[in-house]
Write an enzyme that holds these catalytic residues in place. Structure first.
Site, PDB file in Angstrom:
ATOM      1  N   ARG A 138     -15.792  -7.183 -10.505  1.00 53.58           N
ATOM      2  CA  ARG A 138     -15.881  -6.261 -10.558  1.00 53.58           C
ATOM      3  C   ARG A 138     -14.738  -6.004 -11.648  1.00 53.58           C
ATOM      4  NH1 ARG A 138     -12.377  -5.843  -5.051  1.00 53.58           N
ATOM      5  NH2 ARG A 138     -14.105  -6.832  -3.337  1.00 53.58           N
TER       6      ARG A 138
ATOM      7  N   SER B 276     -12.425  -7.561   1.523  1.00 61.88           N
ATOM      8  CA  SER B 276     -13.618  -8.628   1.392  1.00 61.88           C
ATOM      9  C   SER B 276     -12.429 -10.187   0.825  1.00 61.88           C
ATOM     10  CB  SER B 276     -13.648  -8.129  -0.504  1.00 61.88           C
ATOM     11  OG  SER B 276     -13.310  -8.790  -1.297  1.00 61.88           O
TER      12      SER B 276
ATOM     13  N   ASP C 143      -5.031  -4.793  -6.214  1.00 58.27           N
ATOM     14  CA  ASP C 143      -5.082  -6.363  -6.345  1.00 58.27           C
ATOM     15  C   ASP C 143      -5.712  -7.308  -6.220  1.00 58.27           C
ATOM     16  OD1 ASP C 143      -4.525  -4.902  -3.834  1.00 58.27           O
ATOM     17  OD2 ASP C 143      -2.616  -5.413  -3.434  1.00 58.27           O
TER      18      ASP C 143
ATOM     19  N   ASP D  88      -2.640   5.552  -2.496  1.00 54.55           N
ATOM     20  CA  ASP D  88      -2.095   4.471  -2.115  1.00 54.55           C
ATOM     21  C   ASP D  88      -1.741   3.598  -3.456  1.00 54.55           C
ATOM     22  OD1 ASP D  88      -3.483   4.873  -0.083  1.00 54.55           O
ATOM     23  OD2 ASP D  88      -4.119   3.007   0.565  1.00 54.55           O
TER      24      ASP D  88
ATOM     25  N   CYS E 143      -1.051  -8.322  -1.146  1.00 55.18           N
ATOM     26  CA  CYS E 143      -0.630  -6.626  -0.237  1.00 55.18           C
ATOM     27  C   CYS E 143       0.461  -6.543   0.622  1.00 55.18           C
ATOM     28  CB  CYS E 143      -2.203  -6.460   0.922  1.00 55.18           C
ATOM     29  SG  CYS E 143      -3.501  -6.960  -0.331  1.00 55.18           S
TER      30      CYS E 143
ATOM     31  N   ASP F 135       0.907  -1.152  -0.050  1.00 57.73           N
ATOM     32  CA  ASP F 135       0.150   0.479   0.007  1.00 57.73           C
ATOM     33  C   ASP F 135       0.950   1.231   0.161  1.00 57.73           C
ATOM     34  OD1 ASP F 135      -2.193  -2.449   0.506  1.00 57.73           O
ATOM     35  OD2 ASP F 135      -2.224  -1.512   2.195  1.00 57.73           O
TER      36      ASP F 135
ATOM     37  N   HIS G 199      -7.515  -0.212  -3.803  1.00 57.83           N
ATOM     38  CA  HIS G 199      -6.790  -1.426  -4.345  1.00 57.83           C
ATOM     39  C   HIS G 199      -6.638  -2.067  -4.981  1.00 57.83           C
ATOM     40  CE1 HIS G 199      -4.998  -0.691  -0.159  1.00 57.83           C
ATOM     41  NE2 HIS G 199      -5.105   0.655  -0.822  1.00 57.83           N
TER      42      HIS G 199
HETATM   43  O1  DAV Z   1     -11.887  -6.650  -2.251  1.00 57.21           O
HETATM   44  O2  DAV Z   1     -11.809  -5.840  -0.308  1.00 57.21           O
HETATM   45  C1  DAV Z   1      -8.650  -5.360  -1.231  1.00 57.21           C
HETATM   46  C2  DAV Z   1      -7.692  -5.116  -0.988  1.00 57.21           C
HETATM   47  C3  DAV Z   1      -6.318  -5.462  -0.264  1.00 57.21           C
HETATM   48  N1  DAV Z   1      -4.758  -4.573  -0.503  1.00 57.21           N
HETATM   49  C4  DAV Z   1     -10.980  -6.267  -1.249  1.00 57.21           C
HETATM   50  C5  DAV Z   1      -9.339  -5.449  -1.659  1.00 57.21           C
END
Ligand code: DAV
Length: 372
Positions: free
Chosen positions: A267, A302, A250, A199, A354, A111, A248
């Site tokens: 997404r 998530s 990724d 970020d 991450c 990040d 983010h």
């Molecule tokens: O899907 O919550 C997470 C990415 C964290 N760097 C998500 C994104």
């Protein structure tokens, strides 16, 4: 000053053979206190709303055990691993403009550190609780600066992060998914265009092209800054309107080798932005479904950390150990898949991608999108 032979920092994309990487630490990690941009990201039904302070020690120890095991797996593959120096995140901090009750942690170096070629930029960050996070990486950056005479150490303009940076419409915890998805279509995110905010994990590096997610943690002014900062690159804003909490890139849009991107089926890339990929013979495939219905307790991210894998080289990829469908999809594409148990670390800031930041990958800056 001439470049020397002791090249420590070099990485142009997400897939060339990885030789040196940073892996984060969970020590002293906190659930950060309420503040505008963070509140917009914490899911409306999350048990974390209103909570802040140090995370339970047993969970810190479990996360560190998985991080250490990940380090051992990477080292066994001949990859050098560097670790940040955690500071006491459980204290209030202030600038002349604001104060917050606690900081966050240094589990997700991705990040903060943006490696592009022979340079690492410390990102502005967009949450107040993360303003000082770069301090955890300063010992490493300083060491590399001493030893690698061609390493360029940069910091993006430190942001003010006043209330002018955040849209008050997002202060409510009762926005609802429907309204959020409407705002996503309109690209009406929590961050304003007051000053550059990003970020590093919103930037996907593909050689000469940098694809940057426009969302809660990165605004268009940051892309303008990045474009002026990297005049030899092409910076592209990308949007994924199906994501009601866009932070983010990724767990959303992940290249695994030249020509192949794994995209979150919830997404999808904005159709208007697809042409560049198809024109240059890139295939965008939908990620496999995640193995879990919910994230682990006290987790910001998530279930799509299932696709937050770390590519070690264009034939080898680390995938979370329980994500069997995602592993199978990548095996079917010809990858050797290394399963890495990591769910105990998720709550501390994300998944396998991450939790790392590139220091050195082989290879140089290539143009994978010559038809523009
Ligand atoms: O899907 O919550 C997470 C990415 C964290 N760097 C998500 C994104």
């Amino acid at each position: 000053m001439a470049d020397n032979n002791n090249v420590i920092v070099n990485s142009w994309n997400e897939w060339d053979p990885l030789k040196h990487v940073v892996v984060g630490r969970a020590d002293f990690s906190c659930i950060a206190a309420s503040e505008p941009a963070l509140d917009a990201k914490v899911p409306e039904d999350s048990e974390m709303r209103g909570m802040y302070g140090p995370r339970p020690l047993a969970t810190v120890e479990a996360a560190n055990a998985q991080l250490d095991n990940y380090v051992a797996i990477l080292e066994k593959r001949g990859i050098k691993v560097s670790r940040p120096t955690a500071i006491q995140w459980n204290r209030s901090v202030a600038t002349p403009d604001w104060s917050v009750e606690s900081m966050f942690g240094c589990m997700p170096p991705r990040d903060v550190l943006l490696t592009v070629g022979r340079e690492i930029v410390e990102a502005t960050m967009s949450y107040r609780c993360r303003w000082f996070e770069y301090l955890a990486y300063r010992p490493l950056l300083n060491e590399w600066f001493n030893e690698d005479k061609g390493f360029r150490w940069e910091a993006a303009p430190k942001p003010r992060l006043t209330d002018a940076d955040y849209r008050p419409d997002y202060l409510s915890d009762k926005i609802g998914i429907e309204q959020r998805l409407k705002w996503m279509q309109e690209r009406y995110y929590v961050t304003t265009e007051e000053e550059p905010l990003f970020d590093a994990a919103d930037v996907c590096r593909m050689g000469k092209d940098l694809f940057v997610q426009h969302g809660f943690t990165t605004n268009l002014k940051a892309m303008d800054w990045l474009q002026r900062h990297y005049p030899d690159h092409r910076v592209h804003a990308v949007n994924f309107p199906g994501d009601p909490y866009p932070i983010h890139i990724d767990a959303t849009f992940v290249p695994v080798r030249p020509g192949l991107i794994i995209n979150n089926p919830n997404r999808k890339l904005n159709p208007e932005q697809k042409k560049l990929f198809t024109d240059n013979d890139w295939e965008i495939v939908e990620a496999a479904q995640p193995a879990h219905k919910t994230p682990p307790p006290l987790c910001y991210s998530s279930v799509w950390l299932s696709q937050n894998f770390l590519v070690l080289d264009p034939k080898t990829v680390c995938v979370e150990a329980s994500e069997l469908a995602q592993q199978e999809q990548l095996s079917n594409f010809g990858f050797e898949v290394i399963p890495v148990p990591f769910r105990d670390a998720y709550a501390f800031g994300g998944g396998l991608h991450c939790a790392t930041a590139d220091v050195y990958r082989e290879g140089k800056c290539e143009d994978y999108f010559s038809k523009q």
